[in-house]
Motif scaffolding. Structure first.
Motif, mmCIF file in Angstrom:
data_model
loop_
_atom_site.group_PDB
_atom_site.id
_atom_site.type_symbol
_atom_site.label_atom_id
_atom_site.label_comp_id
_atom_site.label_asym_id
_atom_site.label_seq_id
_atom_site.Cartn_x
_atom_site.Cartn_y
_atom_site.Cartn_z
ATOM 1 N N SER A 1 -2.955 -3.461 -5.051
ATOM 2 C CA SER A 1 -3.327 -2.291 -4.515
ATOM 3 C C SER A 1 -3.823 -1.435 -5.498
ATOM 4 C CB SER A 1 -2.434 -1.600 -3.628
ATOM 5 O OG SER A 1 -1.535 -0.880 -4.527
ATOM 6 N N GLU B 1 -6.815 -0.601 4.139
ATOM 7 C CA GLU B 1 -6.852 0.487 3.421
ATOM 8 C C GLU B 1 -6.000 1.388 4.076
ATOM 9 O OE1 GLU B 1 -10.187 4.093 2.577
ATOM 10 O OE2 GLU B 1 -10.913 1.971 2.365
ATOM 11 N N SER C 1 -10.004 1.122 -7.624
ATOM 12 C CA SER C 1 -10.289 -0.079 -6.727
ATOM 13 C C SER C 1 -11.168 -1.307 -7.185
ATOM 14 C CB SER C 1 -10.707 0.743 -5.490
ATOM 15 O OG SER C 1 -11.990 1.233 -5.465
ATOM 16 N N ILE D 1 -9.576 -4.560 -8.511
ATOM 17 C CA ILE D 1 -8.781 -5.370 -7.483
ATOM 18 C C ILE D 1 -9.145 -6.975 -7.737
ATOM 19 C CG2 ILE D 1 -8.218 -5.947 -5.316
ATOM 20 C CD1 ILE D 1 -7.873 -2.968 -4.637
ATOM 21 N N HIS E 1 -6.617 1.208 -1.762
ATOM 22 C CA HIS E 1 -7.139 -0.311 -1.127
ATOM 23 C C HIS E 1 -5.996 -1.254 -1.492
ATOM 24 C CE1 HIS E 1 -11.506 1.032 -0.615
ATOM 25 N NE2 HIS E 1 -10.988 1.574 -1.454
ATOM 26 N N THR F 1 -5.666 2.614 -6.215
ATOM 27 C CA THR F 1 -6.189 4.171 -5.875
ATOM 28 C C THR F 1 -7.694 4.127 -6.112
ATOM 29 O OG1 THR F 1 -5.726 4.935 -8.054
ATOM 30 C CG2 THR F 1 -4.165 5.403 -6.228
ATOM 31 N N PRO F 2 -8.685 5.151 -5.570
ATOM 32 C CA PRO F 2 -9.894 4.878 -5.430
ATOM 33 C C PRO F 2 -10.681 4.648 -6.863
ATOM 34 C CG PRO F 2 -9.501 6.442 -3.860
ATOM 35 C CD PRO F 2 -8.053 6.104 -4.529
ATOM 36 N N SER G 1 -6.758 -7.641 3.768
ATOM 37 C CA SER G 1 -7.293 -6.528 3.050
ATOM 38 C C SER G 1 -7.062 -5.216 3.953
ATOM 39 C CB SER G 1 -8.708 -6.868 2.394
ATOM 40 O OG SER G 1 -9.565 -6.928 3.432
#
Length: 159
Positions: free
Chosen positions: A141, A120, A147, A150, A126, A143-144, A118
């Motif tokens: 992956s 960032e 996240s 995931i 992420h 985007t915020p 993992s």
């Protein structure tokens, strides 16, 4: 006294006039998860059982900049508004030792008993990848804003 209170309450409610129908509260219908992609490194497919509700397929990708060496990558991009999810496979990694060196500054861990990485990157993106079987690593992956999906996506992988 109890009987008098019941009569009073009944008369009070009756004096309010004809009763209007109870307001209907609109409840959102449950949104079903979207069927995910089936990706492969050769003949062995990896399937993502479901993508998060409200996401739509919006493209493909063929490389991961974070990798320390060039490998075959096949993946799909999924979107919900401005947020993005990438799901794919990285082909050619055969051993856990080889896998552990694929991404500089990644944290090594486990996913269902398999080696996982993992990390960032810029913009708070992420990344999560695990060695599903020799020759096939699965990559996710987000985007915020997506996240938190995931782990759910990783748990929905079969193959």
């Amino acid at each position: 006294m109890r009987r008098l209170a019941s009569v009073f309450l009944t008369l009070s409610l009756a004096a309010c006039g004809p009763s209007a129908p109870a307001p209907q509260i609109a409840r959102p219908s449950p949104v079903a998860a979207v069927t995910g992609p089936a990706l492969s490194c050769g003949a062995a497919f990896v399937e993502i059982a479901a993508m998060p509700p409200g996401t739509t397929r919006s493209g493909t990708f063929r490389q991961l900049r974070s990798l320390t060496r060039k490998l075959k990558v096949r993946g799909e991009i999924w979107s919900r508004g401005a947020e993005r999810l990438h799901v794919g496979v990285v082909c050619g990694v055969r051993t856990a030792e080889e896998f552990a060196t694929l991404v500089t500054r990644a944290t090594l861990g486990m996913h269902h008993g398999k080696p996982a990485l993992s990390w960032e990157t810029g913009g708070g993106v992420h990344h999560f990848m695990w060695l599903e079987r020799p020759g096939t690593a699965v990559y996710v992956s987000a985007t915020p804003g997506l996240s938190t999906e995931i782990d759910r996506i990783a748990d929905a992988v079969t193959g």
